[in-house]
Design a protein around this motif. Structure first.
Motif, PDB file in Angstrom:
ATOM      1  N   ASN A 120       0.858  -1.175   0.000  1.00 41.25           N
ATOM      2  CA  ASN A 120       0.000   0.000   0.000  1.00 41.25           C
ATOM      3  C   ASN A 120       0.906   1.241   0.000  1.00 41.25           C
ATOM      4  O   ASN A 120       1.683   1.419  -0.901  1.00 41.25           O
ATOM      5  CB  ASN A 120      -1.001  -0.066   1.146  1.00 41.25           C
ATOM      6  N   GLN A 121       0.914   2.052   1.029  1.00 40.68           N
ATOM      7  CA  GLN A 121       1.796   3.227   1.032  1.00 40.68           C
ATOM      8  C   GLN A 121       2.980   3.069   1.981  1.00 40.68           C
ATOM      9  O   GLN A 121       3.727   4.016   2.204  1.00 40.68           O
ATOM     10  CB  GLN A 121       0.998   4.473   1.414  1.00 40.68           C
ATOM     11  N   HIS A 122       3.158   1.891   2.549  1.00 41.08           N
ATOM     12  CA  HIS A 122       4.249   1.676   3.502  1.00 41.08           C
ATOM     13  C   HIS A 122       5.417   0.991   2.802  1.00 41.08           C
ATOM     14  O   HIS A 122       5.245   0.038   2.067  1.00 41.08           O
ATOM     15  CB  HIS A 122       3.771   0.815   4.675  1.00 41.08           C
ATOM     16  N   GLU A 123       6.622   1.466   3.070  1.00 43.02           N
ATOM     17  CA  GLU A 123       7.802   0.914   2.414  1.00 43.02           C
ATOM     18  C   GLU A 123       8.878   0.593   3.444  1.00 43.02           C
ATOM     19  O   GLU A 123       9.066   1.339   4.393  1.00 43.02           O
ATOM     20  CB  GLU A 123       8.342   1.926   1.396  1.00 43.02           C
ATOM     21  N   PHE A 124       9.560  -0.543   3.277  1.00 40.48           N
ATOM     22  CA  PHE A 124      10.644  -0.884   4.203  1.00 40.48           C
ATOM     23  C   PHE A 124      11.662  -1.767   3.506  1.00 40.48           C
ATOM     24  O   PHE A 124      11.388  -2.381   2.467  1.00 40.48           O
ATOM     25  CB  PHE A 124      10.109  -1.577   5.457  1.00 40.48           C
ATOM     26  N   GLU A 125      12.850  -1.800   4.063  1.00 40.76           N
ATOM     27  CA  GLU A 125      13.899  -2.668   3.538  1.00 40.76           C
ATOM     28  C   GLU A 125      13.701  -4.076   4.086  1.00 40.76           C
ATOM     29  O   GLU A 125      13.381  -4.267   5.251  1.00 40.76           O
ATOM     30  CB  GLU A 125      15.271  -2.132   3.956  1.00 40.76           C
TER      31      GLU A 125
END
Length: 280
Positions: free
Chosen positions: A45-50
């Motif tokens: 959705n709009q969440h991003e992480f490594e």
């Protein structure tokens, strides 16, 4: 938009790849993605992480997901449906709880396995499934089914620990919809005003405040603030975004506003928090 179906109760695949297709919503199954090796970024959705080795994330039927691979990655992807939950060895009470937890997973950034002891359990199970599927030995399918059940239960336990304290499978549908609305609009300050939320759900502001506190054991403002705090912490720890970029993304008036908010919650400035996390 085309709806994607899963034509069996569960399936899994094991791939080493350099790129992945975008996973769009409008499907009728869950996906558990486990990273056996490799690195990259996951946007859900709009969440991003490594992501990195031993990370796991859950993609629900409503989610839009994109994986950007920066280092060749070996994925284990387990797909399962509500049919699987209902046809296997879960009690009725556990089926209801599992369906609720999985459908209403709170997508805060990061690995879904927050409990470190649980994290250590998952890899041996995944490797055992891969081994059993390749070996074609006696009782292999039954063993795989038991391992899949165990993985789903461990994931559900990790999600359940991060749901609001009083929110469970007996909660009213409206409170779940309100929480989803907050998560969906967390980047839109106007949409998060009490008047906007109340108007969207056809409630008075006074009733909304009492209703939310009753079901979640915290105020609407507290829940929204804590949710924003988690997003800020993740960006400070795991991204190189500048403070003013975080200010803009999360709808703060200016950097001073963000600093004041963060200090009240954590007792240090965002820059101090970032510096400390980099040394840890």
């Amino acid at each position: 938009m085309r709806t994607e179906f899963l034509y069996e109760p569960f399936s899994f695949r094991y791939d080493t790849v350099d790129e992945m297709p975008v996973l769009m919503p409008n499907k009728h199954f869950f996906e558990l993605v486990y990273i056996l090796s490799g690195k990259g970024r996951h946007c859900i959705n709009q969440h991003e992480f490594e992501y990195g080795e031993n990370h796991m994330f859950l993609i629900t039927p409503q989610d839009c997901s994109r994986i950007d691979i920066t280092e060749t990655t070996t994925f284990f992807i387990l797909r399962f449906s509500n049919i699987y939950l209902k046809k296997n060895a879960f009690s009725l009470e556990n089926i209801q709880r599992l369906e609720f937890i999985l459908q209403h997973a709170n997508h805060k950034p990061g690995c879904i396995l927050r409990n470190q002891s649980d994290k250590k359990l998952i890899r041996p199970m995944v490797e055992a499934i891969i081994r059993e599927s390749a070996g074609k030995d006696l009782y292999d399918q039954e063993i795989i089914r038991q391992l899949v059940q165990s993985i789903i239960l461990i994931v559900a336990r990790n999600i359940a620990k991060y749901l609001p304290e009083k929110l469970d499978h007996g909660s009213e549908e409206k409170i779940i919809d309100i929480i989803h609305y907050i998560q969906q609009h967390i980047y839109e300050p106007e949409a998060l005003r009490t008047a906007s939320i109340a108007g969207h759900f056809g409630l008075s502001e006074n009733y909304l405040g009492k209703y939310f506190k009753k079901h979640c054991n915290e105020t609407l403002q507290s829940y929204t603030g804590n949710y924003k705090l988690t997003l800020i912490e993740h960006r400070l720890k795991h991204s190189d975004k500048r403070i003013n970029e975080i200010v803009s993304e999360l709808g703060f008036n200016d950097e001073s506003h963000l600093n004041k908010f963060f200090r009240q919650k954590k007792g240090v400035s965002p820059r101090q928090y970032r510096q400390a996390s980099q040394k840890a």
